[in-house]
Design a protein around this motif. Sequence first.
Motif, mmCIF file in Angstrom:
data_model
loop_
_atom_site.group_PDB
_atom_site.id
_atom_site.type_symbol
_atom_site.label_atom_id
_atom_site.label_comp_id
_atom_site.label_asym_id
_atom_site.label_seq_id
_atom_site.Cartn_x
_atom_site.Cartn_y
_atom_site.Cartn_z
ATOM 1 N N ARG A 125 -15.576 -38.812 84.449
ATOM 2 C CA ARG A 125 -15.320 -40.077 84.215
ATOM 3 C C ARG A 125 -14.002 -40.341 83.327
ATOM 4 O O ARG A 125 -13.096 -41.164 83.577
ATOM 5 N N ALA A 126 -13.634 -39.162 82.405
ATOM 6 C CA ALA A 126 -12.431 -39.350 81.766
ATOM 7 C C ALA A 126 -11.301 -39.227 82.544
ATOM 8 O O ALA A 126 -10.132 -39.376 81.904
ATOM 9 N N ARG A 127 -11.264 -38.618 83.884
ATOM 10 C CA ARG A 127 -10.172 -38.589 84.536
ATOM 11 C C ARG A 127 -9.781 -40.116 84.926
ATOM 12 O O ARG A 127 -8.349 -40.242 85.418
ATOM 13 N N PHE A 128 -10.373 -41.028 84.874
ATOM 14 C CA PHE A 128 -9.890 -42.347 84.676
ATOM 15 C C PHE A 128 -9.795 -43.289 83.643
ATOM 16 O O PHE A 128 -9.764 -44.706 83.702
ATOM 17 N N GLY A 129 -9.707 -42.287 82.633
ATOM 18 C CA GLY A 129 -9.469 -43.194 81.358
ATOM 19 C C GLY A 129 -10.549 -43.657 80.476
ATOM 20 O O GLY A 129 -11.566 -43.559 81.082
ATOM 21 N N THR A 130 -10.196 -44.203 79.458
ATOM 22 C CA THR A 130 -11.355 -44.724 78.496
ATOM 23 C C THR A 130 -12.199 -45.972 79.324
ATOM 24 O O THR A 130 -11.492 -46.880 79.920
ATOM 25 N N ALA A 131 -13.418 -45.803 79.286
ATOM 26 C CA ALA A 131 -14.210 -46.678 79.886
ATOM 27 C C ALA A 131 -13.705 -48.338 79.318
ATOM 28 O O ALA A 131 -13.517 -48.798 78.174
ATOM 29 N N TRP A 132 -13.511 -49.190 80.355
ATOM 30 C CA TRP A 132 -13.134 -50.661 80.292
ATOM 31 C C TRP A 132 -11.961 -50.960 79.330
ATOM 32 O O TRP A 132 -11.960 -51.877 78.254
ATOM 33 N N ALA A 133 -10.869 -50.136 79.662
ATOM 34 C CA ALA A 133 -9.848 -50.391 78.974
ATOM 35 C C ALA A 133 -9.302 -51.745 79.098
ATOM 36 O O ALA A 133 -9.328 -52.266 80.355
ATOM 37 N N ASP A 134 -8.307 -52.432 78.454
ATOM 38 C CA ASP A 134 -7.685 -53.861 78.357
ATOM 39 C C ASP A 134 -6.463 -53.603 79.275
ATOM 40 O O ASP A 134 -5.503 -53.805 78.512
ATOM 41 N N THR A 135 -6.634 -53.238 80.390
ATOM 42 C CA THR A 135 -5.327 -53.024 81.152
ATOM 43 C C THR A 135 -4.617 -54.208 81.578
ATOM 44 O O THR A 135 -3.282 -54.177 81.780
ATOM 45 N N ASP A 136 -5.109 -55.436 81.384
ATOM 46 C CA ASP A 136 -4.543 -56.783 81.558
ATOM 47 C C ASP A 136 -3.861 -57.407 80.584
ATOM 48 O O ASP A 136 -3.289 -58.279 80.413
ATOM 49 N N SER A 137 -4.175 -56.577 79.267
ATOM 50 C CA SER A 137 -3.519 -57.148 77.941
ATOM 51 C C SER A 137 -3.993 -58.521 77.716
ATOM 52 O O SER A 137 -3.003 -59.322 77.191
ATOM 53 N N ASN A 138 -5.151 -58.763 77.783
ATOM 54 C CA ASN A 138 -5.602 -60.131 77.523
ATOM 55 C C ASN A 138 -6.468 -60.071 76.297
ATOM 56 O O ASN A 138 -7.178 -61.039 75.882
ATOM 57 N N SER A 139 -6.394 -58.973 75.701
ATOM 58 C CA SER A 139 -7.160 -58.730 74.412
ATOM 59 C C SER A 139 -8.801 -58.664 74.381
ATOM 60 O O SER A 139 -9.604 -58.613 73.420
ATOM 61 N N CYS A 140 -9.207 -58.668 75.890
ATOM 62 C CA CYS A 140 -10.598 -58.615 75.887
ATOM 63 C C CYS A 140 -11.082 -57.281 76.750
ATOM 64 O O CYS A 140 -10.056 -56.975 77.838
ATOM 65 N N ASP A 141 -11.830 -56.450 76.574
ATOM 66 C CA ASP A 141 -12.131 -55.256 77.334
ATOM 67 C C ASP A 141 -12.638 -55.831 78.755
ATOM 68 O O ASP A 141 -13.084 -56.746 78.999
ATOM 69 N N THR A 142 -12.341 -54.837 79.762
ATOM 70 C CA THR A 142 -12.539 -55.067 81.097
ATOM 71 C C THR A 142 -14.181 -55.586 81.504
ATOM 72 O O THR A 142 -14.272 -56.202 82.252
#
Length: 238
Positions: free
Chosen positions: A61-78
Amino acid sequence: MTRLRGGAVTAVAVLVAVTGCTVERTDGASGPEETGGGGAALTAAGSLTVKGRAPKTGYSRARFGTAWADTDSNSCDTRDDILKRDLKKVKFTGGTCKVTYGLLEPDPYSGKEITYRRGRSQVDIDHVVALSDAWQKGAKYWAPSKRIALANDPLNLIAVDASTNRGKGDGDTATWLPPNSGYRCTYVAAQVAVKKKYGLWVTAAEQAAMKKVLATCPRQKLPTGGNPTKAPERFRAR
């Protein structure tokens, strides 16, 4: 965001897959926005590259980064973003990000009505295309930023009944479909859309299963849109 339900998924990104290569837009919207024309899902399923499944060696799972990263930068996790999108009567604590309560009416996979309460495991956020499946069908060879994008793309995420979802594992269309038969066309169309957007391939059995389902709904639209296919540089994966 627009709910990923009943074929009403929406679209804006331009997605192109040619002989296994993908022309990527990295300036996409934060979620689904429009829908493709009638029959687009079946056509797209036939356009996917067909190869054998690669070994699962090296997957984590770590190959896909930290779970529920805020990649859209809206300050809420995914995870909270998807709960807000898919649940009804949502309640929050400490602002408008942390979802503490909501109703899944109905759960798309089982057709049941599910009450979500934070801290209990009755609702999962499912990767429509499982990350392990993606790893075995192209993601192993991607840059980390693309794997992180896939793991957090609203196009590939949906709130579902946890107990039903646990039976899916990393299955593809050939090995698992939602028990709720009325949702299968929408579900398979979403898998096709994600695989087309990210340039993932399918096995011959998987493509045949996709076509079989979508042949029962030949006007099924193709969901597109979602987040960019490259996560911001500040995110890291192994």
